[in-house]
Motif scaffolding. Structure first.
Motif, PDB file in Angstrom:
ATOM      1  N   ARG A 168       0.832  -1.204   0.000  1.00  0.00           N
ATOM      2  CA  ARG A 168       0.000   0.000   0.000  1.00  0.00           C
ATOM      3  C   ARG A 168       0.864   1.251   0.000  1.00  0.00           C
ATOM      4  O   ARG A 168       0.556   2.252  -0.637  1.00  0.00           O
ATOM      5  N   ASP A 209      -5.073  12.561  -2.903  1.00  0.00           N
ATOM      6  CA  ASP A 209      -6.036  12.093  -1.895  1.00  0.00           C
ATOM      7  C   ASP A 209      -5.910  10.593  -1.675  1.00  0.00           C
ATOM      8  O   ASP A 209      -5.859  10.114  -0.552  1.00  0.00           O
ATOM      9  N   GLN A 210      -5.864   9.865  -2.786  1.00  0.00           N
ATOM     10  CA  GLN A 210      -5.723   8.416  -2.702  1.00  0.00           C
ATOM     11  C   GLN A 210      -4.406   8.056  -2.012  1.00  0.00           C
ATOM     12  O   GLN A 210      -4.365   7.146  -1.175  1.00  0.00           O
ATOM     13  N   LYS A 268      -2.723   9.847   0.185  1.00  0.00           N
ATOM     14  CA  LYS A 268      -2.840  10.136   1.619  1.00  0.00           C
ATOM     15  C   LYS A 268      -3.616   9.022   2.330  1.00  0.00           C
ATOM     16  O   LYS A 268      -3.254   8.593   3.431  1.00  0.00           O
ATOM     17  N   TRP A 269      -4.685   8.587   1.682  1.00  0.00           N
ATOM     18  CA  TRP A 269      -5.519   7.532   2.247  1.00  0.00           C
ATOM     19  C   TRP A 269      -4.706   6.244   2.427  1.00  0.00           C
ATOM     20  O   TRP A 269      -4.749   5.607   3.467  1.00  0.00           O
ATOM     21  N   LEU A 270      -3.911   5.907   1.391  1.00  0.00           N
ATOM     22  CA  LEU A 270      -3.095   4.689   1.451  1.00  0.00           C
ATOM     23  C   LEU A 270      -2.026   4.792   2.541  1.00  0.00           C
ATOM     24  O   LEU A 270      -1.752   3.819   3.259  1.00  0.00           O
ATOM     25  N   ASP A 275      -2.227   6.537   5.226  1.00  0.00           N
ATOM     26  CA  ASP A 275      -2.956   6.397   6.479  1.00  0.00           C
ATOM     27  C   ASP A 275      -3.234   4.923   6.789  1.00  0.00           C
ATOM     28  O   ASP A 275      -2.992   4.446   7.900  1.00  0.00           O
ATOM     29  N   LYS A 276      -3.764   4.203   5.765  1.00  0.00           N
ATOM     30  CA  LYS A 276      -4.074   2.782   5.913  1.00  0.00           C
ATOM     31  C   LYS A 276      -2.833   1.980   6.301  1.00  0.00           C
ATOM     32  O   LYS A 276      -2.919   1.015   7.061  1.00  0.00           O
ATOM     33  N   LYS A 278       1.543   7.571   8.424  1.00  0.00           N
ATOM     34  CA  LYS A 278       1.385   9.028   8.468  1.00  0.00           C
ATOM     35  C   LYS A 278       2.439   9.639   9.392  1.00  0.00           C
ATOM     36  O   LYS A 278       2.586   9.206  10.535  1.00  0.00           O
TER      37      LYS A 278
END
Lengths: 507, 314
Positions: free
Chosen positions: A288, A337-338, A340-342, A344-345, A349
């Motif tokens: 990821r 955005d994607q 950042k989301w990845l 985070d997952k 971060k």
């Protein structure tokens, strides 16, 4: 200190030289004309320089080797394989015995090029006790069982079936030298130019070979000159001391492209520009996070600020426009955005990540700082860590988690076998997957090119989805030449027509 | 103490200094990241290959053993062979020496007349236009580093005006055969020492001109030129002569920068290349050459001082 001064020098030279450039009329391209001496300025290696073509390592040495010697085959402009001293090759059904027929050619001393010379050359390169660059490429030839059939045919026996054997014949440094040759202070080759005189670290003077099998050169003489600083190479052309300056920076090229005193050649698609993530260790063992890196990279911005627009964006795959390149895979575009989301997952971060870089290749320091900025915008705490340029490649092979990486042209199959298999010796991403190795073995054992194409495509899909190479661009190779020099081919660095002087002429 | 004993003591001290410098450089080079094998392996750092290179270069022997071997060789006058090219170091040095000698020699040759003339001219015209111009120029030039001055001179006089070649790229091995390539490098090398020495000569000359014996000589009606040259000048030169010895040391450093800017394949370029390649035998030999030069020049300067003022010797 030395780097700072260099950077200052080149920046100052560019700025000042730019002010001095005066436009002059450019004459239209002319018919090839005979004669003259071409002086070509390259960066050199001082005491490291050698005329032994098997030791060739630097661009300078590669160019000198091709001026004096030939390989059996070489890379065409699309990095497919073109025949040179070999006129034809064919394999048996099992792809493990290859017959190579030599064309009629002779060495500079008049002796013909024979099968025995080929076997001697390959045995010298593959010698276990020595460390020639092409040794790894030739490793699968069983030289003990290979043999000469008459003077003009070589039968190579391979250790395993291998459909891409012509790639080996074209390997970097696999030059053919006369049987018994082991000393190269006065080299004898079969190439377009004959040895004249040599002063290590200063100059090499070569003379036209009127009997060259591929047509005698237009030039009478070719002189290689050494200037390590880019500003010195540029000044040598501007000051009339040289007609060809190898390897310019994009900033210099932009300064001089409209000046008229120096013609700029852009050899497109010459250098892969990448970041190598190590997939065997945290944090990039998490797919990821690799995915996030692919998506946060603003490739257009990298091309703009690192390459000053002298290049094109990459799609995380090696060998754009080469044979077998997976052109059908959609180009990645930034999706912050994607990403950042990845991140985070993946629980990354704010994670501290050090990006290894150095001045080992031009643009590395800039690329690292621009990319670290982009990564910080996506929530990773990435910083560039500059290292020692002389030992960079050995340092980043096993250490660190992500580093700047680049590569010259080579067939996609060679890139895979040297860098992406479990047993590859320069596997900087630590990509080691038995199923991927199996696909490779299946491909190179397949006599059908279309079948191989399918398998290479499958491998590229995997690499694109989750590989360790973030290949953000392909840089142009930049040359400066006197407006009198004609016939310079637009061929990527390391291919046959790059830095090749038997087909150019002085108007 | 007699001059002979003093000289002998200084020479022995000098040998110790040279060996100490070479040892320090050996330790520092060993401390650099990577060795010649890693640098040679370049962008294909295959571990097996590096190990093989290291073995071939005998870099797998302990550092102390290699150091002792080098020292023993030095005692026999054998500088060893270059790690990267396999050529004898003495030959490598012999190739790099002539351009450096030409540069340093011509600089020293031109330095004395130019700086003395500038210093005397400024002193004689003290406070007037010529003095002010010379002062501005010398102070200004002194504050420009060599590499910056080099780039500016190349841009103006080589690229823009085309009067001189911008670099020595493609010049004959003997630079004296093409003197034009030497003009800009020597101008750069001269700039700072001319400034410092002419300032000292000017100051000494002004002192001398104001001294009683010069005033007296003038009152006697001696010709002005003779007063200047035979009475005032010799006394004004003493501080300048000391500075000349320091300049010779400085030239060794300046030559490295100038050779790099003008692409002159001398000892400075050689040092640059061999440090990048971790070619320890060549680096060591160069340090011995540079350290020996420094020791000898300073010894000569001190001996000259001894001749002038024997009492000052310690």
């Amino acid at each position: 200190m030395r780097l700072d001064r260099r950077a200052f020098l080149s920046a100052a030279a560019i700025t000042l030289a730019g002010c001095a450039a005066q436009p002059t009329a450019r004459t239209a391209s002319s018919q090839p004309s005979r004669g003259g001496r071409l002086r070509a300025a390259f960066a050199g290696g001082g005491a490291q320089e050698s005329l032994d073509p098997h030791l060739a390592n630097l661009f300078l040495e590669a160019s000198r080797s091709k001026a004096m010697f030939d390989k059996l085959a070489d890379y065409g402009t699309d990095v497919s394989i073109v025949p040179r001293l070999a006129s034809t090759w064919e394999a048996d059904k099992k792809l493990s015995t290859w017959r190579v027929t030599l064309r009629e050619a002779s060495f500079h001393d008049g002796r013909p090029v024979r099968a025995a010379d080929v076997l001697h050359s390959y045995a010298r390169i593959a010698d276990e006790k020595r460390t020639f660059r092409a040794k790894a490429n030739l490793a699968l030839i069983d030289l003990k069982n290979s043999r000469a059939i008459g003077d003009r045919t070589v039968e190579f026996v391979l250790r395993r079936p291998y459909a891409e054997f012509p790639n080996v014949l074209a390997a970097f440094g696999a030059y053919i030298v006369p049987e018994g040759a082991d000393e190269f202070s006065r080299p004898v080759g079969s190439g377009p130019f004959v040895f004249g005189s040599f002063q290590p670290g200063r100059s090499l003077l070569l003379k036209r070979n009127p009997d060259y099998w591929d047509g005698a050169p237009y030039l009478d003489e070719l002189e290689y000159l050494i200037a390590n600083e880019e500003s010195a190479r540029v000044n040598a052309v501007l000051g009339g001391q040289a007609e060809y300056a190898h390897d310019l920076t994009p900033a210099t090229a932009r300064t001089h492209q409209d000046g008229g005193r120096m013609a700029i050649s852009r050899l497109s698609n010459s250098g892969m520009q990448a970041f190598a993530m190590k997939v065997d260790r945290p944090p990039f063992n998490d797919p990821r996070l690799r995915q996030a890196m692919f998506l946060l990279a603003d490739r257009e911005q990298m091309i703009d600020s690192v390459l000053a627009r002298a290049g094109q964006v990459g799609n995380d795959l090696f060998g754009k426009d080469y044979q077998y390149y997976a052109a059908g895979i959609a180009q990645r575009t930034p999706d912050l955005d994607q990403a950042k989301w990845l991140i985070d997952k993946a629980g990354a971060k704010g994670m501290k990540v050090q990006l290894d870089t150095s001045a080992a290749a031009s643009g590395f320091l800039e690329a690292a700082s621009v990319f670290a900025d982009q990564a910080r915008q996506a929530g990773l705490d990435m910083t560039a860590r500059p290292g020692n340029k002389d030992t960079y490649w050995a340092d980043v092979l096993n250490k660190g988690v992500i580093c700047c990486y680049r590569s010259g042209a080579m067939p996609i199959e060679t890139h895979i076998s040297q860098r992406l298999l479990t047993g590859s010796t320069t596997n900087a991403t630590k990509w080691a997957r038995p199923e991927f190795d199996a696909l490779y073995d299946q491909a190179v054992a397949s006599p059908d090119a279309a079948k191989r194409g399918e398998l290479y495509l499958e491998m590229q899909r995997t690499l694109h989805a989750e590989g360790g190479f973030l290949i953000w661009g392909f840089a142009d190779w930049l040359l400066g030449a006197s407006p009198r020099l004609r016939g310079v081919a637009n061929a990527p660095a390391n291919t046959l027509d790059w830095a090749r002087f038997d087909k150019v002429w002085l108007a | 103490m007699s001059l002979a004993r003093y000289t002998l003591r200084r020479l022995l001290l000098g040998v110790a200094q040279v060996i100490a410098v070479a040892t320090l450089v050996f330790v520092l080079t060993e401390a650099l990241p990577g060795d010649a094998a890693v640098v040679l392996a370049g962008d294909i750092p295959d571990e097996e290959r590096i190990a093989q290179l290291r073995h071939a270069l005998e870099l797998d022997r302990p550092a102390a053993e290699r150091w002792a071997g080098w020292l023993a060789g030095l005692a026999r006058g054998d500088l060893g062979v270059s790690l990267v090219s396999g050529r004898p170091v003495a030959g490598v040095l012999a190739d790099g020496l002539p351009p450096t000698l030409v540069l340093a020699g011509l600089t020293l040759l031109l330095l004395v007349p130019i700086s003395v003339a500038a210093g005397v001219a400024a002193a004689v015209r003290q406070g007037r236009a010529l003095d002010r111009v010379l002062t501005t120029v010398t102070v200004g030039l002194y504050s420009i580093p060599e590499f910056a001055l080099g780039v500016v001179l190349v841009t103006v006089f080589a690229v823009r005006l085309g009067w001189f070649p911008p670099t020595a790229v493609g010049a004959p091995a003997n630079l004296l055969q093409q003197p034009a390539v030497l003009v800009l490098p020597i101008a750069v090398l001269l700039a700072r020492p001319v400034c410092s020495i002419s300032r000292l000569v000017r100051a000494g000359m002004i002192d001398a001109l104001g001294s009683g014996y010069v005033v007296h000589a003038r009152r006697l009606g001696l010709p002005r030129g003779r007063v200047l040259l035979t009475h005032a000048l010799p006394n004004a030169l003493a501080p300048g002569a000391q500075q000349l010895a320091r300049t010779t040391d400085w030239l060794l450093g300046g030559v490295i920068v100038v050779e790099s800017v003008f692409v002159i394949p001398g000892l400075g370029t050689l040092l640059n290349d061999s440090v990048a390649a971790r070619d320890i035998p060549v680096i060591q030999a160069l340090c011995v050459v540079f350290a020996t030069t420094t020791v000898v020049v300073n010894l000569l300067a001190d001996l000259a001082a001894y001749r002038l003022a024997p009492g000052a010797l310690t």
